[in-house]
Design a protein around this motif. Structure first.
Motif, PDB file in Angstrom:
ATOM      1  N   TRP A   5       0.812  -1.216   0.000  1.00 17.21           N
ATOM      2  CA  TRP A   5       0.000   0.000   0.000  1.00 17.21           C
ATOM      3  C   TRP A   5       0.847   1.269   0.000  1.00 17.21           C
ATOM      4  O   TRP A   5       0.298   2.370  -0.020  1.00 17.21           O
ATOM      5  CB  TRP A   5      -0.933   0.004   1.217  1.00 17.21           C
ATOM      6  N   ALA A  92      -2.540  -0.825  -4.194  1.00 11.56           N
ATOM      7  CA  ALA A  92      -3.680  -1.124  -3.329  1.00 11.56           C
ATOM      8  C   ALA A  92      -4.219  -2.538  -3.545  1.00 11.56           C
ATOM      9  O   ALA A  92      -5.407  -2.794  -3.362  1.00 11.56           O
ATOM     10  CB  ALA A  92      -4.786  -0.106  -3.558  1.00 11.56           C
ATOM     11  N   LYS A 217     -10.430   2.400  -0.473  1.00  4.97           N
ATOM     12  CA  LYS A 217      -9.025   2.278  -0.892  1.00  4.97           C
ATOM     13  C   LYS A 217      -8.314   3.623  -0.848  1.00  4.97           C
ATOM     14  O   LYS A 217      -7.149   3.712  -0.445  1.00  4.97           O
ATOM     15  CB  LYS A 217      -8.943   1.677  -2.296  1.00  4.97           C
ATOM     16  N   LEU A 221      -5.050   4.300   1.389  1.00  9.40           N
ATOM     17  CA  LEU A 221      -3.799   4.755   0.777  1.00  9.40           C
ATOM     18  C   LEU A 221      -3.297   6.038   1.434  1.00  9.40           C
ATOM     19  O   LEU A 221      -2.094   6.206   1.642  1.00  9.40           O
ATOM     20  CB  LEU A 221      -4.003   4.978  -0.721  1.00  9.40           C
TER      21      LEU A 221
END
Length: 592
Positions: A5, A92, A217, A221
């Motif tokens: 990530w 991701a 996501k 992130l």
């Protein structure tokens, strides 16, 4: 947080990538310029050449950059490599980690239809609820509406929506009585009053949709990359049904990801911000993104209309990274549904981008930020430059036709100057230009045809190829019309005519014949005059200029028929301009 990530560790490693792109663009431009010099050296009045050749070099470099970005994106797609990490898996990938910080979803509205906007808000809310991570998000509808009737409907609509969704304190509505600073001021007011309660904000437009998984996501992130200020998604146009909109949706859906991957490859941590469908770090935004009010009066002074590029530049100046991640799918917007609405939107964007000329030399900006600002300006100045190129080249052809070949110049010589016809150079330059203009589209089509599953999502290989050919012809006819629109806009802006921030037209709006004739009569007359003059003076030149003139002569029926929803639905029945979103039927539920 899992290893995959992390983006921040890839920042600052773009030197060789940018050098590669620079070398490719410079070499391509140099070859094109050398061919053009050979062609014009012995043709036309010398007084025009110092103007013609620099214009050509700028425009050729512009299309070369787009071509090589598309080519790089194509290679990355074939190799299945991520544009930033060059790994086979996106940053991701894998299970989404738990979220420990709060994120606000902001939806600025300005005299929009409350029913349509609330429907999109409900879709995003339910999609986020399905992820099980809704507790980390709140929704804010930030109204700048000036119409009292719409404002009253907004209050009723969002109160009912809050109750229907059971959103409680997760869905907020507020309206500013005075829309100071327009959309940028709307966001800034929220950052000042409510921003300290949130780590991140995801900005949506009134016509935006995003999948819940994509929202989660983005938040994950941001938590994994503390030096990141912006993560911009690749936005896919979807949801409109006129022929004009469906053609643009198909073209953008097929080609856009390839170009985004190429741009992400060389921009890395200095990518741009498109103003919506992106996540921003609230603290960084509050510290860095206070926009100046430019001295003087609009259109080039006053409040900055195109604020997004400037905000990205200020964030990067503050040491924050800005990423474009094309693999973050599930990010959608709607397009204007007819040519006139499309041009009206460009008029506002042109004024805002031209204001950037006053900021491009601002101290402390990263060189990539200056490039983004310059490219934003050139995106609209390119059309007047193309028109200037066409007029200058036509003037040279006419001059040669009228004066004929000159065998003896002003200096006495024993031998004549024999005429030189550089047909290999002419054909070579024409071929290069076609490759540069159409190359990204052809590469994107090739990438889709490569995969049976990918082609099926666009209606199958035959339907997709036919759609590509029809859309290419359609965009070729539209190009000269937009060229004259942009040229007219530029003249008006430089003459001091400012545009405000009118509400954007939504929905499938058709255009009647009278309206189209009023707006395009100048284009038609320009095309008739050019065709008549060149046909009388240099008939052999007419086939070369006909592709440009044809779009102008056909601009009225083109604008009217392409604005028809019935024409778009007929194209769908013929499987033209099919996109994966249409085939999925439910954008948020099924995915990208």
């Amino acid at each position: 947080m899992t290893e995959g990530w992390h983006l921040d560790r890839h920042a600052g490693r773009a030197g060789w990538r940018r050098l590669l792109v620079l070398v490719l663009v410079v070499l391509t431009t140099a070859v094109g310029l050398a061919l053009m010099w050979r062609i014009v050296a012995a043709r036309g009045p010398d007084i025009l050449k110092p103007i013609f050749l620099p214009c050509f070099a700028v425009l050729f470099a512009w299309i070369a950059l787009s071509f090589w970005s598309g080519a790089i994106g194509f290679v990355l797609g074939v190799l299945r490599r991520h544009p930033v990490t060059l790994a086979r898996h996106p940053p991701a990938a894998g299970p989404i980690p738990p979220l420990g910080e709060r994120t606000a979803i902001l939806i600025p509205v300005y005299n929009e239809d409350p029913a349509e906007v609330s429907g999109r808000v409900a879709a995003v809310y339910r999609s986020l609820l399905a992820t099980g991570r809704l507790d980390s998000f709140d929704f804010f509808v930030l109204s700048d509406t000036t119409n009292a009737e719409i404002a009253g409907e907004e209050e009723r609509t969002y109160a009912a929506l809050r109750e229907r969704l059971g959103a409680g304190a997760r869905l907020f509505y507020r309206r500013r009585p005075i829309n100071t600073g327009k959309k940028a001021g709307n966001i800034a007011e929220w950052v000042e009053t409510r921003g300290p309660n949130y780590a991140h904000m995801i900005v949506l437009d009134a016509d935006s949709l995003m999948q819940g998984v994509t929202l989660v996501k983005l938040a994950a992130l941001m938590e994994a990359n503390p030096q990141t200020g912006i993560i911009q998604t690749h936005i896919v146009p979807a949801g409109r049904e006129t022929l004009f909109a469906r053609a643009l949706q198909f073209s953008s859906r097929m080609t856009g990801v390839v170009l985004s991957m190429g741009n992400s490859f060389w921009q890395t941590s200095e990518a741009n911000y498109f103003g919506h469908n992106a996540i921003l770090r609230v603290k960084a935004f509050a510290e860095c993104c206070r926009l100046p009010v430019l001295s003087g009066r609009p259109p080039l002074g006053g409040e900055i209309l195109s604020h997004d590029f400037v905000e990205a530049a200020f964030l990067r100046r503050g040491g924050w990274h800005c990423w474009l991640l094309p693999e973050l799918r599930g990010s959608y917007e709607e397009l204007p549904t007819n040519l006139l609405d499309y041009a009206v939107r460009d008029r506002r964007w042109m004024q805002g981008n031209l204001q950037h000329a006053r900021l491009i030399a601002k101290p402390g900006l990263h060189r990539m930020s200056r490039l983004h600002l310059g490219m934003g300006i050139l995106a609209y100045v390119a059309s007047p430059l193309w028109l200037a190129m066409l007029m200058l080249s036509s003037a040279m052809v006419v001059d040669h036709q009228l004066t004929g070949d000159i065998y003896f110049g002003p200096t006495r010589t024993l031998f004549p100057l024999w005429p030189q016809y550089h047909w290999p150079e002419i054909h070579g330059l024409l071929g290069m230009t076609i490759v540069l203009l159409l190359g990204p589209k052809v590469l994107a089509l090739t990438l889709r045809l490569w995969s049976t599953r990918g082609a099926r999502r666009f209606g199958g290989r035959l339907a997709m190829t036919l759609s590509f050919l029809v859309e290419t012809a359609f965009s070729t006819l539209l190009a000269p019309v937009m060229m004259l629109f942009h040229t007219t806009f530029l003249i008006r802006i430089l003459a001091g005519n400012a545009v405000g921030w009118p509400p954007q037209a939504r929905g499938d709006r058709g255009m009647d014949w009278r309206q189209a004739l009023q707006r395009h009569v100048g284009h038609v007359l320009f095309g008739v005059a050019a065709l008549a003059a060149l046909g009388a003076l240099v008939p052999d030149y007419v086939p070369w200029i006909l592709p440009v003139v044809a779009g102008l002569l056909l601009s009225v029926p083109l604008a009217v028929l392409s604005s028809r929803r019935a024409m778009g639905l007929a194209a769908r029945r013929l499987r033209l301009f099919v996109t994966p979103e249409e085939r999925a039927q439910a954008t948020l539920a099924i995915g990208h």
